[in-house]
Design a protein around this motif. Structure first.
Motif, PDB file in Angstrom:
ATOM      1  N   GLY A 192      10.764  96.045   3.183  1.00 17.69           N
ATOM      2  CA  GLY A 192      11.398  96.343   1.915  1.00 17.69           C
ATOM      3  C   GLY A 192      12.227  95.209   1.361  1.00 17.69           C
ATOM      4  N   ASN A 193      12.605  94.257   2.229  1.00 15.50           N
ATOM      5  CA  ASN A 193      13.413  93.115   1.801  1.00 15.50           C
ATOM      6  C   ASN A 193      12.555  91.895   1.493  1.00 15.50           C
ATOM      7  OD1 ASN A 193      12.749  93.033   4.538  1.00 15.50           O
ATOM      8  ND2 ASN A 193      14.524  91.801   5.107  1.00 15.50           N
ATOM      9  N   CYS A 194      11.277  92.133   1.196  1.00 22.09           N
ATOM     10  CA  CYS A 194      10.316  91.038   0.990  1.00 22.09           C
ATOM     11  C   CYS A 194       9.632  91.176  -0.365  1.00 22.09           C
ATOM     12  CB  CYS A 194       9.261  91.078   2.099  1.00 22.09           C
ATOM     13  SG  CYS A 194       8.035  89.747   2.040  1.00 22.09           S
ATOM     14  N   ILE A 195       9.376  90.038  -1.014  1.00 23.36           N
ATOM     15  CA  ILE A 195       8.499  90.003  -2.183  1.00 23.36           C
ATOM     16  C   ILE A 195       7.321  89.087  -1.881  1.00 23.36           C
ATOM     17  CG2 ILE A 195      10.304  90.493  -3.865  1.00 23.36           C
ATOM     18  CD1 ILE A 195      10.226  87.461  -4.605  1.00 23.36           C
ATOM     19  N   ARG A 196       6.189  89.367  -2.490  1.00 28.67           N
ATOM     20  CA  ARG A 196       5.003  88.520  -2.346  1.00 28.67           C
ATOM     21  C   ARG A 196       4.867  87.649  -3.583  1.00 28.67           C
ATOM     22  NH1 ARG A 196      -1.172  90.754  -2.815  1.00 28.67           N
ATOM     23  NH2 ARG A 196      -2.172  88.709  -3.088  1.00 28.67           N
ATOM     24  N   VAL A 197       4.611  86.368  -3.379  1.00 21.00           N
ATOM     25  CA  VAL A 197       4.400  85.426  -4.486  1.00 21.00           C
ATOM     26  C   VAL A 197       3.055  84.740  -4.278  1.00 21.00           C
ATOM     27  CG1 VAL A 197       5.221  83.323  -5.626  1.00 21.00           C
ATOM     28  CG2 VAL A 197       6.873  85.023  -4.797  1.00 21.00           C
ATOM     29  N   GLU A 198       2.207  84.741  -5.299  1.00 19.41           N
ATOM     30  CA  GLU A 198       0.914  84.073  -5.208  1.00 19.41           C
ATOM     31  C   GLU A 198       1.033  82.628  -5.702  1.00 19.41           C
ATOM     32  OE1 GLU A 198      -2.527  85.954  -6.743  1.00 19.41           O
ATOM     33  OE2 GLU A 198      -2.023  87.935  -5.935  1.00 19.41           O
ATOM     34  N   TYR A 199       0.408  81.745  -4.952  1.00 20.58           N
ATOM     35  CA  TYR A 199       0.379  80.321  -5.306  1.00 20.58           C
ATOM     36  C   TYR A 199      -0.168  80.136  -6.726  1.00 20.58           C
ATOM     37  CZ  TYR A 199      -0.806  75.335  -4.871  1.00 20.58           C
ATOM     38  OH  TYR A 199      -0.905  73.981  -5.058  1.00 20.58           O
ATOM     39  N   GLU A 200      -1.209  80.883  -7.016  1.00 20.34           N
ATOM     40  CA  GLU A 200      -1.847  80.758  -8.326  1.00 20.34           C
ATOM     41  C   GLU A 200      -0.899  81.153  -9.452  1.00 20.34           C
ATOM     42  OE1 GLU A 200      -4.788  80.732  -5.174  1.00 20.34           O
ATOM     43  OE2 GLU A 200      -3.148  82.120  -5.621  1.00 20.34           O
ATOM     44  N   ASP A 201       0.005  82.095  -9.181  1.00 19.39           N
ATOM     45  CA  ASP A 201       1.000  82.472 -10.192  1.00 19.39           C
ATOM     46  C   ASP A 201       2.012  81.347 -10.411  1.00 19.39           C
ATOM     47  OD1 ASP A 201      -0.152  84.920 -10.596  1.00 19.39           O
ATOM     48  OD2 ASP A 201       1.216  86.019  -9.290  1.00 19.39           O
ATOM     49  N   MET A 202       2.335  80.610  -9.347  1.00 19.61           N
ATOM     50  CA  MET A 202       3.234  79.470  -9.514  1.00 19.61           C
ATOM     51  C   MET A 202       2.593  78.402 -10.393  1.00 19.61           C
ATOM     52  SD  MET A 202       5.024  79.080  -5.745  1.00 19.61           S
ATOM     53  CE  MET A 202       6.308  77.952  -6.321  1.00 19.61           C
ATOM     54  N   LYS A 203       1.285  78.238 -10.236  1.00 19.93           N
ATOM     55  CA  LYS A 203       0.570  77.271 -11.083  1.00 19.93           C
ATOM     56  C   LYS A 203       0.527  77.735 -12.537  1.00 19.93           C
ATOM     57  CE  LYS A 203      -1.880  74.196 -10.054  1.00 19.93           C
ATOM     58  NZ  LYS A 203      -1.719  72.713 -10.048  1.00 19.93           N
ATOM     59  N   ALA A 204       0.360  79.042 -12.741  1.00 25.56           N
ATOM     60  CA  ALA A 204       0.179  79.565 -14.098  1.00 25.56           C
ATOM     61  C   ALA A 204       1.494  79.791 -14.822  1.00 25.56           C
ATOM     62  CB  ALA A 204      -0.609  80.879 -14.038  1.00 25.56           C
ATOM     63  N   ASP A 205       2.526  80.181 -14.086  1.00 26.15           N
ATOM     64  CA  ASP A 205       3.791  80.565 -14.740  1.00 26.15           C
ATOM     65  C   ASP A 205       4.959  80.267 -13.800  1.00 26.15           C
ATOM     66  OD1 ASP A 205       5.779  81.635 -16.342  1.00 26.15           O
ATOM     67  OD2 ASP A 205       5.272  83.729 -15.892  1.00 26.15           O
ATOM     68  N   LEU A 206       5.257  78.990 -13.621  1.00 21.67           N
ATOM     69  CA  LEU A 206       6.323  78.610 -12.698  1.00 21.67           C
ATOM     70  C   LEU A 206       7.674  79.159 -13.149  1.00 21.67           C
ATOM     71  CD1 LEU A 206       7.142  77.120 -10.155  1.00 21.67           C
ATOM     72  CD2 LEU A 206       7.312  75.003 -11.495  1.00 21.67           C
ATOM     73  N   ARG A 207       7.914  79.165 -14.440  1.00 18.63           N
ATOM     74  CA  ARG A 207       9.175  79.714 -14.954  1.00 18.63           C
ATOM     75  C   ARG A 207       9.351  81.177 -14.535  1.00 18.63           C
ATOM     76  NH1 ARG A 207      11.413  77.022 -19.711  1.00 18.63           N
ATOM     77  NH2 ARG A 207      10.217  75.132 -20.167  1.00 18.63           N
ATOM     78  N   GLY A 208       8.280  81.942 -14.699  1.00 20.23           N
ATOM     79  CA  GLY A 208       8.349  83.350 -14.353  1.00 20.23           C
ATOM     80  C   GLY A 208       8.601  83.567 -12.872  1.00 20.23           C
ATOM     81  N   VAL A 209       7.949  82.749 -12.030  1.00 19.02           N
ATOM     82  CA  VAL A 209       8.158  82.859 -10.584  1.00 19.02           C
ATOM     83  C   VAL A 209       9.589  82.487 -10.222  1.00 19.02           C
ATOM     84  CG1 VAL A 209       7.518  81.885  -8.336  1.00 19.02           C
ATOM     85  CG2 VAL A 209       5.733  82.538  -9.971  1.00 19.02           C
ATOM     86  N   VAL A 210      10.130  81.444 -10.845  1.00 19.41           N
ATOM     87  CA  VAL A 210      11.510  81.047 -10.584  1.00 19.41           C
ATOM     88  C   VAL A 210      12.475  82.178 -10.937  1.00 19.41           C
ATOM     89  CG1 VAL A 210      13.362  79.472 -11.276  1.00 19.41           C
ATOM     90  CG2 VAL A 210      11.071  78.571 -10.813  1.00 19.41           C
ATOM     91  N   GLN A 211      12.277  82.805 -12.079  1.00 21.93           N
ATOM     92  CA  GLN A 211      13.152  83.905 -12.496  1.00 21.93           C
ATOM     93  C   GLN A 211      13.029  85.100 -11.547  1.00 21.93           C
ATOM     94  OE1 GLN A 211      15.426  83.275 -14.443  1.00 21.93           O
ATOM     95  NE2 GLN A 211      14.866  82.664 -16.523  1.00 21.93           N
ATOM     96  N   ALA A 212      11.811  85.434 -11.149  1.00 19.89           N
ATOM     97  CA  ALA A 212      11.607  86.563 -10.233  1.00 19.89           C
ATOM     98  C   ALA A 212      12.244  86.276  -8.876  1.00 19.89           C
ATOM     99  CB  ALA A 212      10.115  86.846 -10.066  1.00 19.89           C
ATOM    100  N   THR A 213      12.151  85.028  -8.432  1.00 18.90           N
ATOM    101  CA  THR A 213      12.766  84.645  -7.155  1.00 18.90           C
ATOM    102  C   THR A 213      14.277  84.723  -7.248  1.00 18.90           C
ATOM    103  OG1 THR A 213      10.881  83.175  -6.720  1.00 18.90           O
ATOM    104  CG2 THR A 213      12.868  82.854  -5.396  1.00 18.90           C
ATOM    105  N   ALA A 214      14.839  84.273  -8.362  1.00 18.88           N
ATOM    106  CA  ALA A 214      16.286  84.355  -8.563  1.00 18.88           C
ATOM    107  C   ALA A 214      16.755  85.807  -8.503  1.00 18.88           C
ATOM    108  CB  ALA A 214      16.672  83.722  -9.899  1.00 18.88           C
ATOM    109  N   ARG A 215      16.008  86.698  -9.127  1.00 19.50           N
ATOM    110  CA  ARG A 215      16.371  88.123  -9.084  1.00 19.50           C
ATOM    111  C   ARG A 215      16.338  88.644  -7.657  1.00 19.50           C
ATOM    112  NH1 ARG A 215      13.094  88.220 -13.806  1.00 19.50           N
ATOM    113  NH2 ARG A 215      11.322  89.023 -12.609  1.00 19.50           N
ATOM    114  N   HIS A 216      15.329  88.232  -6.891  1.00 12.16           N
ATOM    115  CA  HIS A 216      15.212  88.667  -5.489  1.00 12.16           C
ATOM    116  C   HIS A 216      16.409  88.203  -4.665  1.00 12.16           C
ATOM    117  CE1 HIS A 216      13.329  89.977  -1.830  1.00 12.16           C
ATOM    118  NE2 HIS A 216      13.195  88.746  -1.343  1.00 12.16           N
ATOM    119  N   LEU A 217      16.952  87.049  -5.009  1.00 12.70           N
ATOM    120  CA  LEU A 217      18.116  86.518  -4.289  1.00 12.70           C
ATOM    121  C   LEU A 217      19.420  87.154  -4.757  1.00 12.70           C
ATOM    122  CD1 LEU A 217      17.348  82.679  -4.084  1.00 12.70           C
ATOM    123  CD2 LEU A 217      16.501  84.554  -2.669  1.00 12.70           C
TER     124      LEU A 217
END
Length: 301
Positions: A192-217
């Motif tokens: 429950g304390n884990c999120i999954r991030v796809e490499y391909e999503d980092m390539k397509a939308d790095l900004r979005g991944v950064v924001q989602a990671t910040a929220r997780h933290l």
């Protein structure tokens, strides 16, 4: 959950696994980025460093610069990351890691071990990276064939590597087993304390991944100026140009004179381009023996 024994590199000892399981966070925020090798781990490590450094700046006004990613985000299963007593119990992390973590007020690790080896503390934030397996296999071949043999490097041919990779006979085992240890059959995280991030999503939308990671933290999302400040340091080209900050220190590397760099191209689809017909057949046979979670079948293609 996967209960198979996991093949590991020679730099991991039984006491190392015990140190990981018994780790107790020493900072208010502890984050572990996990993956099967070559799934974007170092890229996410860089994202995490920039985020915790930003959090430190927000909280204290102190700016922390990156000297080497391995100082701030050590390889968790590297025995040399830990300090052990005479009874082989870990008393903590090596000084360079402890000092780096104190600078940013957060503890960061990267790992390739199974979920059941992780610290039991539910307050630890976990991030699990996934990537299309042809690209994973291809990149792992280039990686291990330039890693010193005594540290678990691979000395066979590409064709031999694809066969061993498909049979789960290389370091960290099969790709399918690794994903099943971390993910439910629908592809969501087991913890429950884990999120999954796809490499391909980092390539397509790095900004979005950064924001989602910040929220997780537990951080507030980045403002426009904050995002524009860190994005240039998160690009693959920046990491390649500053390879001295990102090439792991946990193993020794072999210079074959072929221009290999630990941070290569970061491209999508290179695995399929470099596979021969024989590689593809053997590669697909691996998914019959070690199927990934059903929710990840789209990654196989």
């Amino acid at each position: 959950m996967n209960t198979k024994a996991q093949p590991l590199l020679p730099i991991t000892l039984p006491r190392t696994i015990e140190a990981i399981k018994s780790f107790s966070p020493g900072q208010p925020l502890t984050v572990i980025v996990a993956s099967y090798p070559k799934s974007g781990t170092t890229w996410m490590q860089n994202v995490l460093f920039e985020l915790v450094a930003l959090k430190r700046f927000r909280d204290t006004g102190e700016k922390v610069d990156l000297d080497h990613i391995s100082n701030f985000c050590p390889f968790m299963e590297n025995d040399k990351s830990w300090v052990f007593g005479e009874d082989c119990d870990a008393s903590g992390l090596q000084g360079n890691h402890a000092d780096a973590h104190a600078k940013v007020g957060a503890t960061i690790f990267n790992t390739h071990v199974y979920l059941d080896m992780m610290p039991a503390d539910p307050g630890v934030k976990l991030i699990y990276m996934t990537r299309a397996p042809r690209d994973v296999c291809n990149s792992f071949f280039h990686h291990l064939s330039h890693q010193a043999a005594e540290d678990g490097g691979y000395e066979g041919s590409r064709e031999e590597f694809v066969k061993d990779w498909s049979d789960g006979k290389i370091a960290f085992g099969s790709w399918g087993d690794h994903l099943r240890s971390w993910l439910n059959d629908d592809g969501t995280c087991r913890a429950g304390n884990c999120i999954r991030v796809e490499y391909e999503d980092m390539k397509a939308d790095l900004r979005g991944v950064v924001q989602a990671t910040a929220r997780h933290l537990g951080m507030e999302e980045l403002g426009g100026e904050e995002m524009e400040d860190i994005l240039p340091r998160l690009g693959i080209e920046y990491m390649k140009a500053n390879i001295d900050k990102f090439e792991p220190k946990s193993v020794k590397w072999v210079n074959k004179g072929d221009g290999f760099s630990f941070v290569r191209k970061g491209a999508i689809g290179d695995g399929k381009k470099e596979f021969g017909d024989g590689d593809e057949k053997v590669f697909l046979e691996g998914f019959v023996k070690f199927p990934p979670p059903g929710g990840c079948s789209g990654l196989v293609g």
